[in-house]
Design a protein around this motif. Structure first.
Motif, short mmCIF file in Angstrom:
data_model
loop_
_atom_site.label_atom_id
_atom_site.label_comp_id
_atom_site.label_asym_id
_atom_site.label_seq_id
_atom_site.Cartn_x
_atom_site.Cartn_y
_atom_site.Cartn_z
N PHE A 144 -26.44 1.28 -22.82
CA PHE A 144 -24.83 1.80 -22.67
C PHE A 144 -24.01 1.88 -21.43
N LEU A 145 -23.05 1.00 -21.40
CA LEU A 145 -22.69 1.03 -19.53
C LEU A 145 -21.50 1.68 -19.80
N ARG A 146 -21.29 2.39 -18.71
CA ARG A 146 -20.52 4.29 -18.71
C ARG A 146 -19.80 3.17 -17.52
N ASP A 147 -18.69 2.81 -18.13
CA ASP A 147 -17.27 2.44 -16.51
C ASP A 147 -16.65 3.45 -16.29
N SER A 148 -16.57 3.43 -15.28
CA SER A 148 -15.35 4.41 -14.65
C SER A 148 -13.98 4.04 -14.84
N PHE A 149 -13.42 4.34 -14.09
CA PHE A 149 -11.86 4.08 -14.87
C PHE A 149 -11.71 2.70 -13.86
N TYR A 150 -10.83 1.36 -14.52
CA TYR A 150 -10.72 -0.30 -13.80
C TYR A 150 -10.16 0.29 -13.08
N LEU A 151 -10.71 -0.91 -11.64
CA LEU A 151 -10.37 -0.92 -10.58
C LEU A 151 -8.83 -1.64 -10.73
N ASP A 152 -8.49 -2.89 -11.69
CA ASP A 152 -7.66 -2.84 -11.54
C ASP A 152 -6.31 -3.11 -12.16
N LEU A 153 -6.76 -1.65 -12.88
CA LEU A 153 -5.77 -0.38 -13.04
C LEU A 153 -4.67 -0.18 -11.97
N ALA A 154 -5.34 0.47 -10.71
CA ALA A 154 -4.60 1.32 -9.77
C ALA A 154 -3.49 0.70 -9.77
N PRO A 155 -3.65 -0.65 -9.08
CA PRO A 155 -1.80 -0.89 -8.49
C PRO A 155 -0.89 -0.65 -9.50
N HIS A 156 -0.97 -0.65 -11.10
CA HIS A 156 -0.44 -0.61 -11.91
C HIS A 156 0.09 1.28 -12.12
N LEU A 157 -0.51 2.34 -11.45
CA LEU A 157 0.03 3.04 -11.32
C LEU A 157 0.95 3.49 -10.62
N VAL A 158 1.51 2.85 -9.82
CA VAL A 158 2.65 2.45 -8.64
C VAL A 158 3.88 2.71 -9.68
N ALA A 194 -4.29 9.98 -2.33
CA ALA A 194 -4.34 9.54 -1.47
C ALA A 194 -4.20 8.48 -1.04
N GLU A 195 -5.33 7.71 -1.01
CA GLU A 195 -6.50 6.56 -0.58
C GLU A 195 -5.61 5.60 -0.75
N VAL A 196 -5.90 5.58 -2.43
CA VAL A 196 -5.06 4.55 -3.16
C VAL A 196 -4.10 4.07 -3.29
N ALA A 197 -3.19 4.63 -2.81
CA ALA A 197 -1.57 4.61 -2.55
C ALA A 197 -1.99 3.93 -1.05
N ALA A 198 -2.46 4.10 0.25
CA ALA A 198 -2.70 3.64 1.42
C ALA A 198 -2.75 2.38 1.27
N THR A 199 -3.98 2.35 0.74
CA THR A 199 -4.88 1.12 0.17
C THR A 199 -4.09 -0.56 -0.33
N ILE A 200 -3.69 0.25 -1.20
CA ILE A 200 -1.90 -1.19 -2.37
C ILE A 200 -1.37 -1.31 -0.86
N GLY A 201 -0.52 -0.30 -0.19
CA GLY A 201 0.39 -0.78 0.68
C GLY A 201 -0.44 -1.57 2.06
N ALA A 202 -1.15 -1.09 2.31
CA ALA A 202 -1.93 -2.02 3.79
C ALA A 202 -1.09 -3.72 2.78
N VAL A 203 -2.56 -3.62 1.96
CA VAL A 203 -2.95 -5.12 1.72
C VAL A 203 -1.12 -5.55 0.55
N THR A 204 -0.64 -4.78 0.36
CA THR A 204 0.37 -5.39 -0.06
C THR A 204 1.72 -5.30 1.40
N GLY A 205 1.80 -4.78 2.51
CA GLY A 205 3.16 -5.16 2.89
C GLY A 205 4.13 -4.16 2.04
N THR A 206 3.69 -2.65 1.53
CA THR A 206 4.79 -2.00 1.02
C THR A 206 4.47 -0.72 1.36
N ASP A 207 5.39 0.26 0.73
CA ASP A 207 5.33 1.52 1.36
C ASP A 207 5.20 1.96 0.43
N VAL A 208 4.11 2.57 0.36
CA VAL A 208 3.16 3.52 -1.37
C VAL A 208 3.05 4.72 -0.93
#
Length: 281
Positions: free
Chosen positions: A135-149, A202-216
């Motif tokens: 069994f490969l028990r995956d966490s939530f996919y990191l790739d989907l984090a930006p799509h939560l915005v 909140a940290e996910v939002a801050a990281t996305i904002g910092a990397v993309t240069g947007t206010d998330v």
């Protein structure tokens, strides 16, 4: 050691396709199973067979003569567990001996995240099937984090201050490929595939904002607000429950695990959110 032919499901998707490509690079012999064979990747050492989880006969025929199976969980649906059980039974009839299954962290009947209950039921069926399993028990996919915005640059959900350690699909694929190339070493093992950092929303939002240069930013909805804000999509109740429980499972602490299994299996640390975003993946 002789590694058997590997049957790979989900080969037209992100994880299954990546696994198939990694196995091809390693020179493995594969049988790619797809509902739409014309969409399957053309890879050296791979043959393509038509198979649909909802059609056990097609699955049994496609798996005939295969001993090792990489089973990507079916598309989310109200009857996914029934499809999984039928597919596993078809695999057993076809002569499959070992199934490597993409499960989910905290899988089980009491999981807060409702879809993790599906994975728990599938794991239970595999344990009772007589087949070897990993069994490969995956966490939530990191790739989907930006799509939560949302369009307003806000992530909304009842996650509170809870933490989770999402994992990149590329890391899941690397782990699966490693297991499939040495299956006997991983019989009866369960691996927790997570990212290497545990984040609040909140940290996910801050990281996305910092990397993309947007206010998330993150807005911590109540559960009632979460259901109301998603009701506009007209989704069935089971889907609404899954969407909302994504966040409540984080709030509950159920997802707050950082595992070394990705590094242990592949020799390389799992990606962080900032790394994934910077790479444009």
């Amino acid at each position: 050691m002789t590694v058997p032919v590997v049957a790979v499901t989900g080969c037209t998707g992100a994880v299954g396709g990546a696994v198939a490509r990694l196995l091809a690079e390693a020179g493995a012999s594969q049988r790619l199973l797809a509902r739409a064979p014309d969409r399957a990747p053309a890879l050296p050492g791979a043959e393509v067979r038509a198979a649909d989880y909802a059609d056990p006969r097609s699955c049994a025929a496609a798996l005939a003569g295969v001993e090792l199976l990489f089973m990507v969980s079916a598309h989310e649906s109200a009857d996914r567990v029934e499809q999984h059980r039928a597919f596993i039974d078809a695999a057993a009839r076809a002569g499959v001996r070992h199934v490597v299954y993409t499960s989910f962290h905290a899988a089980g009947p009491q999981a807060e995240f409702t879809l993790a209950r599906d994975h728990g039921a599938t794991e239970e069926h595999l344990r009772g099937s007589g087949l070897d399993w990993t069994f490969l028990r995956d966490s939530f996919y990191l790739d989907l984090a930006p799509h939560l915005v949302g369009e307003d640059s806000v992530i909304r959900g009842p996650a509170g201050q809870g933490r989770y350690a999402p994992v990149a699909r590329a890391d899941v694929a690397r782990c699966a490929a490693a297991v499939l190339q040495d299956p006997q070493a991983h019989r009866g093992r369960t691996y927790e595939l997570t990212g290497r950092e545990s984040l609040t929303m909140a940290e996910v939002a801050a990281t996305i904002g910092a990397v993309t240069g947007t206010d998330v930013r993150f807005h911590d909805e109540t559960v009632t607000e979460a259901y109301a804000s998603r009701a506009v999509y007209g989704a069935p109740d089971w889907q609404l429950d899954a969407w909302v429980s994504t966040y409540t499972s984080i709030a509950s602490g159920e997802q707050d695990l950082v595992s070394s299994d990705v590094r242990d299996l592949t020799g390389r640390a799992s990606l962080t959110l900032a790394e994934l975003l910077a790479a444009g993946r």
